[in-house]
Design a protein around this motif. Structure first.
Motif: not given
Length: 209
Positions: A163-182, A186-191
């Motif tokens: 999941v990439v937020i701005g210029t920061r990328r976070i490894e999310t090995p189990h991700r199955v959805s696109d992210p959404v902002f709160s 202030r937060r980003v969620g994903y399935g």
């Protein structure tokens, strides 16, 4: 959308729109006030917004509509050059756009460039005016923060998922959805799939603004 023969039209609340040689998928604003779609007439392509037609181009992409319907953005090709069209302005693009996205308030627009390589492979980059992200094999549909121009999106590179937020990328090995902002940005969620269960994971948003 209803078709007659080889021609097509869009129907909204039982109100039939004009016939065209072909029509694309309709896109609605979140409040349901605006419907936009691409249409073709006499080998020219254009975006229709409500009852209004935008200028014609050689090709256009699906439109992106802001939540309140105040703004529509899309990519268009003229003489083999691609442009981002938004707010009555055209921005020359450097590559072939895969999609266009817009913020909920219509103040920010972006696009996904697809770069084709001589070996037959390709890469995708998320871009906003003045900034282009790093290349990935696949990216999902980007979203803007509700509080500013920060963008979040899902991205895959080989077997690795991020999941990439701005210029920061976070490894999310189990991700199955696109992210959404709160709602407060202030937060980003994903399935994420963990075993047989789907979990909702939450990350702190790294603001670029």
């Amino acid at each position: 959308m209803r078709k007659k023969g080889q021609r097509g039209r869009v129907v909204v609340n039982d109100r039939e729109g004009p016939e065209f040689d072909s029509v694309g998928q309709p896109f609605l604003s979140a409040d349901g006030s605006v419907v936009a779609y691409w249409a073709e007439r006499n080998d020219e392509h254009f975006i229709r917004i409500g009852d209004r037609e935008e200028p014609a181009f050689d090709f256009v992409t699906d439109p992106a509509v802001s939540a309140d319907g105040s703004a529509v953005a899309y990519a268009a090709s003229q003489n083999s050059r691609w442009f981002l069209v938004a707010g009555g302005q055209k921005i020359l693009l450097g590559g072939l756009p895969a999609m266009v996205f817009i913020s909920g308030d219509g103040r920010h627009v972006g696009w996904v460039d697809r770069e084709f390589h001589p070996d037959g492979g390709s890469k995708m980059r998320v871009a906003v005016p003045g900034k282009t992200g790093e290349p990935f094999g696949i990216v999902g549909r980007p979203v803007f923060s509700p509080t500013g121009p920060t963008v979040a999106y899902a991205a895959d590179e080989g077997e690795r998922r991020f999941v990439v937020i701005g210029t920061r990328r976070i490894e999310t090995p189990h991700r199955v959805s696109d992210p959404v902002f709160s709602p407060d940005g202030r937060r980003v969620g994903y399935g994420a799939r963990i075993g047989r269960e789907i979990w909702w994971k939450v990350l702190e948003a790294d603001s670029d603004h």
